[in-house]
Design an enzyme around this catalytic site. Structure first.
Site, PDB file in Angstrom:
ATOM      1  N   ARG A  33      24.685  37.263  64.427  1.00 54.68           N
ATOM      2  CA  ARG A  33      25.862  38.081  64.089  1.00 54.68           C
ATOM      3  C   ARG A  33      27.077  37.464  64.757  1.00 54.68           C
ATOM      4  O   ARG A  33      27.116  37.344  65.992  1.00 54.68           O
ATOM      5  CB  ARG A  33      25.654  39.518  64.590  1.00 54.68           C
ATOM      6  CG  ARG A  33      26.884  40.371  64.465  1.00 54.68           C
ATOM      7  CD  ARG A  33      26.663  41.813  64.924  1.00 54.68           C
ATOM      8  NE  ARG A  33      27.920  42.532  64.799  1.00 54.68           N
ATOM      9  CZ  ARG A  33      28.566  43.116  65.811  1.00 54.68           C
ATOM     10  NH1 ARG A  33      28.066  43.123  67.035  1.00 54.68           N
ATOM     11  NH2 ARG A  33      29.719  43.711  65.596  1.00 54.68           N
ATOM     12  N   HIS A  42      36.301  41.911  64.663  1.00 53.21           N
ATOM     13  CA  HIS A  42      35.883  42.164  66.048  1.00 53.21           C
ATOM     14  C   HIS A  42      37.142  41.980  66.909  1.00 53.21           C
ATOM     15  O   HIS A  42      37.176  41.148  67.815  1.00 53.21           O
ATOM     16  CB  HIS A  42      34.743  41.228  66.451  1.00 53.21           C
ATOM     17  CG  HIS A  42      33.925  41.717  67.616  1.00 53.21           C
ATOM     18  ND1 HIS A  42      32.550  41.834  67.586  1.00 53.21           N
ATOM     19  CD2 HIS A  42      34.282  42.132  68.856  1.00 53.21           C
ATOM     20  CE1 HIS A  42      32.110  42.275  68.754  1.00 53.21           C
ATOM     21  NE2 HIS A  42      33.148  42.465  69.553  1.00 53.21           N
ATOM     22  N   GLU A  50      33.155  48.521  66.383  1.00 58.41           N
ATOM     23  CA  GLU A  50      33.628  49.520  67.342  1.00 58.41           C
ATOM     24  C   GLU A  50      35.092  49.932  67.135  1.00 58.41           C
ATOM     25  O   GLU A  50      35.931  49.705  68.015  1.00 58.41           O
ATOM     26  CB  GLU A  50      33.426  49.006  68.774  1.00 58.41           C
ATOM     27  CG  GLU A  50      31.997  48.636  69.103  1.00 58.41           C
ATOM     28  CD  GLU A  50      31.782  48.328  70.594  1.00 58.41           C
ATOM     29  OE1 GLU A  50      32.770  48.215  71.337  1.00 58.41           O
ATOM     30  OE2 GLU A  50      30.618  48.212  71.002  1.00 58.41           O
ATOM     31  N   ASN A  58      25.964  49.869  68.620  1.00 56.03           N
ATOM     32  CA  ASN A  58      25.998  49.116  69.873  1.00 56.03           C
ATOM     33  C   ASN A  58      25.715  50.100  70.999  1.00 56.03           C
ATOM     34  O   ASN A  58      26.454  51.071  71.179  1.00 56.03           O
ATOM     35  CB  ASN A  58      27.380  48.492  70.099  1.00 56.03           C
ATOM     36  CG  ASN A  58      27.726  47.433  69.063  1.00 56.03           C
ATOM     37  OD1 ASN A  58      26.869  47.025  68.276  1.00 56.03           O
ATOM     38  ND2 ASN A  58      28.964  46.981  69.068  1.00 56.03           N
ATOM     39  N   TYR A  70      24.776  50.588  75.135  1.00 54.64           N
ATOM     40  CA  TYR A  70      24.734  49.957  76.459  1.00 54.64           C
ATOM     41  C   TYR A  70      24.234  50.865  77.566  1.00 54.64           C
ATOM     42  O   TYR A  70      23.866  50.384  78.622  1.00 54.64           O
ATOM     43  CB  TYR A  70      26.105  49.380  76.824  1.00 54.64           C
ATOM     44  CG  TYR A  70      26.410  48.124  76.040  1.00 54.64           C
ATOM     45  CD1 TYR A  70      25.890  46.905  76.444  1.00 54.64           C
ATOM     46  CD2 TYR A  70      27.166  48.167  74.873  1.00 54.64           C
ATOM     47  CE1 TYR A  70      26.122  45.747  75.722  1.00 54.64           C
ATOM     48  CE2 TYR A  70      27.407  47.009  74.139  1.00 54.64           C
ATOM     49  CZ  TYR A  70      26.883  45.800  74.566  1.00 54.64           C
ATOM     50  OH  TYR A  70      27.103  44.659  73.856  1.00 54.64           O
ATOM     51  N   GLU A  90      24.336  45.443  68.861  1.00 53.22           N
ATOM     52  CA  GLU A  90      24.548  44.921  70.216  1.00 53.22           C
ATOM     53  C   GLU A  90      23.744  45.742  71.205  1.00 53.22           C
ATOM     54  O   GLU A  90      23.749  46.979  71.152  1.00 53.22           O
ATOM     55  CB  GLU A  90      26.015  45.007  70.679  1.00 53.22           C
ATOM     56  CG  GLU A  90      26.941  44.066  70.006  1.00 53.22           C
ATOM     57  CD  GLU A  90      28.387  44.207  70.489  1.00 53.22           C
ATOM     58  OE1 GLU A  90      28.613  44.662  71.632  1.00 53.22           O
ATOM     59  OE2 GLU A  90      29.281  43.879  69.692  1.00 53.22           O
TER      60      GLU A  90
HETATM   61  C1  FCB Z   1      31.115  45.765  73.248  1.00 49.84           C
HETATM   62  C2  FCB Z   1      31.844  44.714  72.458  1.00 49.84           C
HETATM   63  C3  FCB Z   1      31.420  43.308  72.763  1.00 49.84           C
HETATM   64  C4  FCB Z   1      31.137  43.111  74.230  1.00 49.84           C
HETATM   65  C5  FCB Z   1      30.228  44.180  74.756  1.00 49.84           C
HETATM   66  C6  FCB Z   1      29.857  44.031  76.202  1.00 49.84           C
HETATM   67  O1  FCB Z   1      31.916  46.896  73.357  1.00 49.84           O
HETATM   68  O2  FCB Z   1      31.688  44.937  71.085  1.00 49.84           O
HETATM   69  O3  FCB Z   1      32.407  42.434  72.279  1.00 49.84           O
HETATM   70  O4  FCB Z   1      32.322  43.028  74.923  1.00 49.84           O
HETATM   71  O5  FCB Z   1      30.801  45.434  74.564  1.00 49.84           O
END
Ligand code: FCB
Length: 453
Positions: A78, A122, A167, A299, A301, A360
């Site tokens: 990607r 992006h 995002e 995405n 985290y 992500e």
């Molecule tokens: C996300 C972004 C990516 C990267 C990660 C850690 O928010 O999409 O570009 O910075 O965080």
């Protein structure tokens, strides 16, 4: 020893990057200035005043980077297109050299047996469009459609997976509300307009991509955290709900035909963000935004636990663990794999997308090469292993997860943090541009080969 985990046949194992974070060559071969070029060239905006001028020099080293991907056995990659590399002033004349770069990249990937997933936005908006209001201006939606048309015509015969925006919440809230990202504007009402125009331009682009790229899968990528109240006090619950409302529901609800969530409209109005109501929403916009898509990209985290002790002082995030690398990545983000199972179930059962991709997921740890040239990034490997298992649990519960993209293939420019944060499974030496497979990349290679672990 835990039981072996096997993923479905054809599960797409990938890695992700973004144009501004890796390409460099910010002013080469006719590329126009982006908002991120302007922002990073403004002293004081980025840690250490780092810029993406050179970054991973991927614009020059892309063939080597494809060779690395092939070595890892990646099924998919990607990446994003830099809009001003292709349309230097945002609209009008195409910069053929910029377009050729992406065309060759796609051919190179296909020759290596790697499926390209293209993200159109992006974050690196042409500065020429920002000068006319950027995402706060409705005309930017038309510019995005033109750009989408150029890209999907040029690559649509070979690219079959398209992501309109990455995002949009981060663009709207960090770019136009808090100003810690480009273009650095601090205005809640501007950010609400920006959010709407991002969503609208997505909806306007979906049919354009379908028209130019037969059998394409089209979607959008949203960021989502696992937002949890630390107790069942009303204040904690409200805080978690508002955080989820702002970062996720404000985007997901209109995309899935529900319009803007009323609790959040009320909240933004109370904060003074909508002095004239949502006057930027014109008739037909919500239908356009809700254009059916083939997948949603997520995405993920980590988790955010909400505890509010003093209502006049806003929410505080509650830290449930000692701040050791097992529990916390160097971004200060909690390592919480169960949250991934949670968000996958929640999004699928609540919004019923046809398919989900994790576009992500990954962790920042700065583990450096040792004297033997190995990078023993054991915390990243543990992070990925536990998150893959968490995704697998969601799939067993019926979530149609089609693939998983690790963030990131390479260490790269991490926005306001500059080069201080390293998310790559491949180490990048920024002085020599040497790449070294970290131990996590070697482990990932075996996962891909065995389709499990
Ligand atoms: C996300 C972004 C990516 C990267 C990660 C850690 O928010 O999409 O570009 O910075 O965080």
């Amino acid at each position: 020893m835990a039981n072996k985990i096997t993923f479905p046949e054809n599960f797409i194992w990938g890695a992700a990057t973004a144009s501004y974070q890796i390409e460099g060559a910010w002013n080469k071969h006719g590329k126009g200035e982006s908002t991120w070029d302007r922002f990073t060239h403004t002293p004081g905006k980025i840690r250490n005043n780092d810029t993406g001028d050179v970054a991973d020099d991927h614009y020059r080293l892309w063939k080597k980077d494809i060779a690395l991907m092939k070595k890892l056995g990646l099924k998919a990659y990607r990446f994003s297109v830099s809009w001003p590399r292709v349309l230097p002033t945002g609209r009008g004349k195409v910069n053929q050299k910029g377009l050729d770069f992406y065309s060759k990249l796609v051919d190179g990937l296909l020759n290596a047996g790697i499926t390209p997933f293209v993200t159109l936005n992006h974050w690196d908006l042409p500065q020429a469009l920002e000068d006319k209001g950027g995402w706060t201006a409705r005309a930017t939606t038309e510019a995005f459609v033109e750009y989408t048309d150029v890209m999907s015509r040029a690559l649509g015969d070979r690219v079959h997976q398209w992501i309109t925006h990455n995002e949009p919440a981060v663009v709207a809230w960090l770019g136009y509300e808090t100003g810690i990202h480009a273009p650095g504007i601090k205005d809640l009402s501007a950010s609400l307009r920006a959010a709407h125009h991002l969503l609208l331009s997505h909806g306007m682009s979906v049919p354009v991509i379908r028209n130019n790229s037969k059998d394409a899968e089209v979607g959008i990528t949203l960021n989502i955290g696992w937002k949890v109240p630390a107790s069942n006090s009303q204040m904690d619950m409200d805080s978690a709900r508002l955080d989820d409302g702002k970062w996720f529901r404000w985007f997901a609800d209109p995309l899935y035909g529900r319009g803007y969530p009323s609790d959040m409209t009320k909240y933004f109005t109370q904060l003074g963000g909508a002095p004239n109501g949502l006057d930027f929403v014109q008739s037909g916009d919500l239908e356009t935004i809700a254009a059916p898509t083939d997948f949603i990209g997520l995405n993920y985290y980590g988790r955010n636990l909400h505890r509010v002790e003093d209502p006049n002082n806003g929410p505080q995030l509650f830290f449930p663990h000692p701040q050791t690398p097992e529990h916390w990545t160097e971004m200060g983000w909690e390592n919480h794999p169960d949250g991934l199972t949670g968000i996958l179930g929640r999004v699928y059962f609540d919004y019923t997308p046809l398919k989900i991709y994790i576009t992500e997921n990954g962790a920042s740890y700065s583990t450096a090469p040792d004297e033997n040239g190995n990078v023993p990034d054991v915390h990243r490997t543990n992070y990925l292993r536990t998150h893959f298992a968490a995704a697998h649990r969601a799939m067993q519960a019926g979530v149609p997860l089609g693939g998983y993209f690790v963030w990131s293939l390479l260490d790269n420019f991490e926005w306001s943090f500059g080069y201080a944060q390293r998310f790559g499974i491949v180490w990048v030496n920024y002085e020599t541009q040497e790449r070294i497979l970290k131990d996590s990349a070697k482990w990932y290679k075996t996962v891909i080969r065995k389709n499990g672990f």
